[in-house]
Design an enzyme around this catalytic site. Structure first.
Site, mmCIF file in Angstrom:
data_model
loop_
_atom_site.group_PDB
_atom_site.id
_atom_site.type_symbol
_atom_site.label_atom_id
_atom_site.label_comp_id
_atom_site.label_asym_id
_atom_site.label_seq_id
_atom_site.Cartn_x
_atom_site.Cartn_y
_atom_site.Cartn_z
ATOM 1 C CB SER A 175 -0.922 0.007 1.234
ATOM 2 O OG SER A 175 -1.839 -1.049 1.160
ATOM 3 C CE LYS A 229 -7.005 -6.247 0.017
ATOM 4 N NZ LYS A 229 -6.682 -7.591 -0.547
ATOM 5 C CG PHE A 231 -9.733 2.012 7.449
ATOM 6 C CD1 PHE A 231 -9.263 2.403 6.194
ATOM 7 C CD2 PHE A 231 -9.946 2.989 8.391
ATOM 8 C CE1 PHE A 231 -9.018 3.736 5.913
ATOM 9 C CE2 PHE A 231 -9.713 4.332 8.128
ATOM 10 C CZ PHE A 231 -9.244 4.707 6.879
ATOM 11 C CB THR A 232 -7.919 -3.459 11.219
ATOM 12 O OG1 THR A 232 -7.561 -4.463 10.265
ATOM 13 C CG2 THR A 232 -9.425 -3.308 11.274
ATOM 14 N N GLY A 282 -2.052 -6.842 -1.665
ATOM 15 C CA GLY A 282 -1.392 -5.562 -1.432
ATOM 16 C C GLY A 282 -0.236 -5.283 -2.366
ATOM 17 N NE ARG A 283 2.877 -10.909 -2.732
ATOM 18 C CZ ARG A 283 1.952 -11.446 -1.938
ATOM 19 N NH1 ARG A 283 1.357 -10.700 -1.009
ATOM 20 N NH2 ARG A 283 1.612 -12.707 -2.046
ATOM 21 C CD GLN A 365 5.447 -5.549 -0.605
ATOM 22 O OE1 GLN A 365 5.434 -4.741 -1.515
ATOM 23 N NE2 GLN A 365 4.422 -5.708 0.205
ATOM 24 C CD GLU A 369 4.040 -9.492 1.569
ATOM 25 O OE1 GLU A 369 4.482 -8.957 2.608
ATOM 26 O OE2 GLU A 369 3.196 -8.954 0.832
#
Length: 550
Positions: A175, A229, A231-232, A282-283, A365, A369
């Site tokens: 992100s 994604k 929001f935590t 994410g990546r 990454q 990952e």
């Protein structure tokens, strides 16, 4: 299984009989093992003992070790391969069903079985007429670009009426790193489109990073994008809380969110929300509002459209080109050869372009990952390592840093050199000469005039990837190339490249520490010292001292 298959193949050859291990006679895993065994036998018997300086004398072979697409030119003649090696590698790809898995990914089938998800990042750069396009993603992109136009044209302003000329994007991992990499790549080529605007990224939870990002910005003219994604994400939300305080009471006019959790974003105070589905990891999310929103705000709509167009061009190449000419597949096969057959577990990514200075971190990454796994897609323990340790640095500074190990160390590290054809002046000419010379030096070596201290053994593999220029189209094609390479190499390893459960354990243990339940005596001792020093510093500050260490 692999060695038993190799022994059986050897036995049938020795007996002068035709092997019964044809593709139709073997189960999929046996087909893969047989193809890898044939490759390994060929390498051991015909390639490994040949020095690269000898292989490079074969002009026909060198010509065969090239491919081109989307303004990117690949030369892998400095790899330890012959033309027959390439054929055997392609046999491995077919035995691993790379083409079938590629097509299934584009069809939107479940490619991430551990999370029961499809993998649809290619749909984010599709056009509406593409069979793999997603209408929701197209609609969201239109909203993102419309909003960017409104901000840049000053139709959308801050709470005090000032233009929003600076943007702070808060996220972590994919992100942040993907958008930051592209921002760095476009900064020089599109400086006029930026027109004095500033784009900053906050990823590290260290408060110093937030302080530095905000240091010379004015809250009245700053727009903040919170990217998470769920929001935590702990680091992102802590940083967002700091920046929300910095914005002051009128923060709502200065914040927007990129998330799949709209209600959580609204509860935090973000009314402008741009969503994306859970089919985008994410990546792989730079093509979503994660990347398109900050980049469009900084550079405008046209470069973002060109970025997506370049990625789509590489998508089409990946889908349609035969394996022998397919850039992502060829990169994956070369990586597999070095990591799996030659057992070289590190790889250096070396861009000879300042604009691509964050690209090694992006690849780090993306690949580590994705493919750094210890079990196959079925959950069975791997018998051979998957993935490589990726590192790198841009341009000639690296030559005065870690290249010493590359040239003379006992550890052989395959290298990927990235160069740019278009550039101006003697400085760029010198940069390109170094781009070429380092690859030759690694391959050819030098006897040092009989001085062992000066001797470079050579025979060290590399590949060269040239971009016509560093603009949005070619950057998009480059990133998509490495995305597809990562997926294809994961299919060769037999792993799931689209989950990342290894990231979760440290987060869970950090939560236990927060709740006072540290896992080890060592951690408890570290915490005790940290807390004591923190208390001492607070007491010193309260007393008017500097809080220096005693």
């Amino acid at each position: 299984m692999r060695f038993a298959t190799l022994a059986l193949l050897a036995a049938t050859r020795a007996a002068g009989t035709k092997s019964s291990l044809g593709p139709a006679a073997l189960a999929p895993q046996q087909q893969r093992d047989a193809a890898i065994d044939a490759l390994r036998h060929h390498v051991n018997e015909e390639v490994e003992q040949r020095h690269l300086r000898d292989l490079l004398e074969d002009e026909a072979r060198c010509n065969a070790c090239t491919a081109e697409a989307c303004g990117l030119y690949l030369d892998f003649a400095r790899q330890k391969v012959t033309v027959h090696t390439i054929d055997l590698l392609i046999n491995v790809a077919r035995a691993c069903n790379v083409e079938e898995k590629r097509d299934a990914m584009f069809r939107g089938e479940v490619m991430n079985p551990t999370e029961n998800r499809s993998v649809r990042h290619v749909s984010l750069r599709a056009t509406r007429g593409d069979p793999y396009a997603i209408e929701e993603a197209q609609d969201t992109l239109d909203r993102v670009l419309d909003f960017a136009r409104a901000v840049r044209s000053r139709h959308v302003r801050g709470s005090s009426g000032e233009a929003l000329v600076d943007v702070v994007a808060i996220g972590i991992g994919g992100s942040s790193l993907g958008p930051a990499c592209v921002h760095e790549a476009l900064a020089s080529e599109y400086a006029s489109e930026a027109d004095g605007r500033r784009l900053r990224f906050i990823a590290n939870v260290d408060p110093v990073e937030t302080e530095m990002a905000l240091r010379d910005l004015d809250p009245a003219s700053t727009l903040v994008i919170v990217i998470s994604k769920t929001f935590t994400t702990k680091e992102t939300m802590l940083n967002a809380a700091l920046v929300k305080t910095w914005l002051g009471e009128q923060y709502e006019s200065h914040m927007c969110a990129v998330t799949a959790a709209a209600e959580k974003a609204r509860a935090f105070g973000c009314e402008r929300i741009f969503g994306f589905g859970d089919y985008v990891g994410g990546r792989y999310s730079v093509w979503s509002p994660v990347g398109c929103l900050p980049l469009a705000l900084q550079y405008g709509v046209r470069p973002v459209r060109e970025l997506l167009r370049g990625a789509r061009a590489m998508d089409l190449h990946f889908r349609e080109a035969p394996l022998s000419e397919n850039l992502p597949v060829l990169l994956a096969l070369v990586g597999f050869l070095n990591a799996f057959i030659y057992e070289r577990d590190c790889r250096a990514v070396l861009p000879y372009a300042r604009a691509l200075s964050l690209f090694p971190r992006y690849v780090q990454q993306l690949e580590m990952e994705s493919n750094g796994k210890g079990v196959d897609v079925e959950g069975n323990a791997l018998t051979e390592p998957a993935g490589e340790v990726v590192f790198g640095e841009a341009g000639t500074p690296g030559q005065h840093s870690f290249y010493q190990l590359l040239h003379q160390g006992l550890r052989v590290v395959p290298c990927e050199f990235l160069g740019v054809c278009q550039g101006d002046g003697e400085n760029h000419d010198e940069l390109f000469r170094n781009f070429c010379a380092q690859a030759d030096a690694l391959a050819l070596g030098d006897d040092g005039g009989g001085d062992n201290h000066r001797r470079c053994p050579g025979d060290r593999p590399s590949l060269s990837l040239m971009l016509d220029r560093v603009d949005a189209f070619h950057v998009g094609a480059l990133l998509a190339l490495y995305e597809h390479r990562t997926a294809a190499q994961g299919w060769l390893y037999g792993v799931n490249s689209f989950d990342q459960f290894g990231v979760e354990l440290g987060k869970r243990l950090a939560g236990l520490i927060e709740s006072g339940d540290a896992a080890t005596a060592s951690t408890r001792a570290l915490l005790a010292r940290y807390r004591a020093k923190r208390v001492a510093r607070m007491e010193a500050l309260a007393a008017g001292g500097g809080g220096a260490s005693e």
